[in-house]
Scaffold this active site. Sequence first.
Site, mmCIF file in Angstrom:
data_model
loop_
_atom_site.group_PDB
_atom_site.id
_atom_site.type_symbol
_atom_site.label_atom_id
_atom_site.label_comp_id
_atom_site.label_asym_id
_atom_site.label_seq_id
_atom_site.Cartn_x
_atom_site.Cartn_y
_atom_site.Cartn_z
ATOM 1 N N TYR A 167 0.918 -1.075 0.091
ATOM 2 C CA TYR A 167 -0.115 0.058 0.152
ATOM 3 C C TYR A 167 0.868 1.326 0.040
ATOM 4 O O TYR A 167 0.689 2.141 -0.726
ATOM 5 C CB TYR A 167 -1.195 -0.104 1.252
ATOM 6 C CG TYR A 167 -1.786 1.040 1.463
ATOM 7 C CD1 TYR A 167 -2.613 1.609 0.483
ATOM 8 C CD2 TYR A 167 -1.512 2.070 2.657
ATOM 9 C CE1 TYR A 167 -3.489 2.789 0.908
ATOM 10 C CE2 TYR A 167 -2.212 3.093 3.103
ATOM 11 C CZ TYR A 167 -3.056 3.474 2.094
ATOM 12 O OH TYR A 167 -3.991 4.652 2.394
ATOM 13 N N VAL A 195 -7.176 -0.166 13.991
ATOM 14 C CA VAL A 195 -7.267 -0.416 15.587
ATOM 15 C C VAL A 195 -8.221 0.355 16.193
ATOM 16 O O VAL A 195 -8.882 -0.468 17.294
ATOM 17 C CB VAL A 195 -5.805 0.025 16.104
ATOM 18 C CG1 VAL A 195 -5.694 1.516 16.110
ATOM 19 C CG2 VAL A 195 -5.576 -0.577 17.576
ATOM 20 N N GLY A 230 2.112 -4.168 21.356
ATOM 21 C CA GLY A 230 1.468 -2.766 21.291
ATOM 22 C C GLY A 230 2.586 -1.790 21.371
ATOM 23 O O GLY A 230 2.282 -0.765 21.773
HETATM 24 C C1 UGA Z 1 -3.127 2.220 8.440
HETATM 25 C C2 UGA Z 1 -2.948 2.424 6.994
HETATM 26 O O1 UGA Z 1 -2.229 1.601 6.455
HETATM 27 C C3 UGA Z 1 -2.344 3.730 6.872
HETATM 28 O O2 UGA Z 1 -2.114 3.981 5.549
HETATM 29 C C4 UGA Z 1 -3.262 4.807 7.306
HETATM 30 O O3 UGA Z 1 -2.872 6.049 7.011
HETATM 31 C C5 UGA Z 1 -3.580 4.812 8.626
HETATM 32 O O4 UGA Z 1 -4.140 3.599 8.960
HETATM 33 C C6 UGA Z 1 -4.445 5.581 9.084
HETATM 34 O O5 UGA Z 1 -5.469 5.504 9.877
HETATM 35 O O6 UGA Z 1 -4.525 6.816 8.779
HETATM 36 P P1 UGA Z 1 -2.146 1.775 10.754
HETATM 37 O O7 UGA Z 1 -1.762 2.829 11.377
HETATM 38 O O8 UGA Z 1 -1.131 0.868 10.902
HETATM 39 O O9 UGA Z 1 -2.092 2.189 9.113
HETATM 40 O O10 UGA Z 1 -3.362 0.981 10.936
HETATM 41 P P2 UGA Z 1 -4.109 0.099 12.195
HETATM 42 O O11 UGA Z 1 -4.662 -1.147 11.613
HETATM 43 O O12 UGA Z 1 -4.981 1.258 12.766
HETATM 44 O O13 UGA Z 1 -2.779 -0.418 13.295
HETATM 45 C C7 UGA Z 1 -2.531 0.848 14.278
HETATM 46 C C8 UGA Z 1 -1.449 -0.102 15.099
HETATM 47 O O14 UGA Z 1 -2.390 -0.946 15.870
HETATM 48 C C9 UGA Z 1 -0.538 -0.967 14.517
HETATM 49 O O15 UGA Z 1 0.421 -1.035 14.998
HETATM 50 C C10 UGA Z 1 -1.321 -2.393 14.506
HETATM 51 O O16 UGA Z 1 -0.323 -3.697 14.637
HETATM 52 C C11 UGA Z 1 -2.127 -2.248 15.969
HETATM 53 N N1 UGA Z 1 -3.135 -2.965 16.117
HETATM 54 C C12 UGA Z 1 -4.278 -3.108 15.253
HETATM 55 C C13 UGA Z 1 -3.247 -3.734 17.405
HETATM 56 O O17 UGA Z 1 -2.398 -3.742 18.170
HETATM 57 N N2 UGA Z 1 -4.367 -4.479 17.516
HETATM 58 C C14 UGA Z 1 -5.483 -4.477 16.800
HETATM 59 O O18 UGA Z 1 -6.390 -5.143 17.124
HETATM 60 C C15 UGA Z 1 -5.495 -3.836 15.672
#
Ligand code: UGA
Length: 361
Positions: free
Chosen positions: A164, A213, A233
């Site tokens: 992505y 998340v 986390g």
């Molecule tokens: C995603 C997209 O890939 C980005 O392009 C986008 O800009 C971003 O969301 C956004 O919302 O702006 P990311 O921040 O990695 O990126 O998305 P999440 O799935 O929300 O994950 C955030 C963090 O939480 C990650 O470290 C993930 O591993 C963690 N997570 C997620 C958990 O610890 N538990 C969960 O149940 C879900």
Amino acid sequence: MRVEHNPVICLLGCGGFIGSHLLCRLLAGGAYSVIGVDIASDRIQHLLDHPHFEFVCADVYDTAALEPLIAKSSIVISLVALCNPWLYTTRPVEVIEINYLHPLNLIRQCSAQGQWLIQFSTSEVYGKTVAAVAGLGDDASHQLLDEDTTPFVLGPLAAQRWCYAAAKQLLERTIYAWGFERNLRYTIVRPFNFIGPRMDYIPGVDGEGIPRVMACFMEALMKGQPLKLVDGGESRRVFTYIDDAVDAVCAMLAHPVQARNQVFNIGNPANEVSIAQLAQRMIDIYRRLRMLPPHHEIAITKIDGCQLYGEGYEDSDRRIPSIAKAQRLLQWQPRVGLEDALEKTMQGYIDYYTTRLEQAV
Ligand code: UGA
């Protein structure tokens, strides 16, 4: 839509999370007429009859349907994206096609006809911090990400998490090249984890798979299940409230000369937390909003990233934006602190999903 002398904005993805909030603000201001394109309109039902709004129920990838709508507009805002990390490891071909290949026609048309293209990209183009890759640890990972000087650091091919980021990066490079060589007028927006009511979905209610998340944690809280911390986390994010994000787009529209052919980080650097801290903050707020007694147990568990998302999952360790350029050129300043942003977002989920979750059981 009434014939107006207002500038016409073509808003691609008007029915999504960001689109629905932005549309509301654009129409409330009265300065623009909006042609909105999406296949879904659930989030914008209250705006469908607005005299300055024309909703076109069409696939945002349907070039033939889009061309005449863009031709009628002077500004195109493209929010179209598949931006959910679970899709990067499960449907990477679609992720690359939708985030890179499909927008190419848009670039060509805007360049040929002179529309100002405001293209949403992602903070994920920055990838991991250089410190993480060099094994320098946390101390050196706090450098602010600067739109015009920070390098992009992605993982190897098999780490499909980055498909992505790579697609969006190539899209940005293509837009930059068309600006350089073919006179495209553009602005690129890099969002840093926007949150707010109407974001994502709850699996089994209005979507499937694994959302981002905020929705994962809300699903767990509302179903009484443990919140899962991916790889402990430890990754950190800056969460930005949607109203601040919408303010930023409005500031771009109000400063067209300053926004011309610029890339802007849009995020609130004061709102950084680790995901483990986020889980605890959300548990505390949820207890308060739901008036749960302190002994009401809410569990947190740990899970391996590849176990949750599939092979090829890697993570951005940390991304804190420099917002100096948006402050200087657009006079934009994020205002909503983390506690407030979380509370408003969580209340939005509670209001929308409480009954729906009961019905889904
Ligand atoms: C995603 C997209 O890939 C980005 O392009 C986008 O800009 C971003 O969301 C956004 O919302 O702006 P990311 O921040 O990695 O990126 O998305 P999440 O799935 O929300 O994950 C955030 C963090 O939480 C990650 O470290 C993930 O591993 C963690 N997570 C997620 C958990 O610890 N538990 C969960 O149940 C879900």
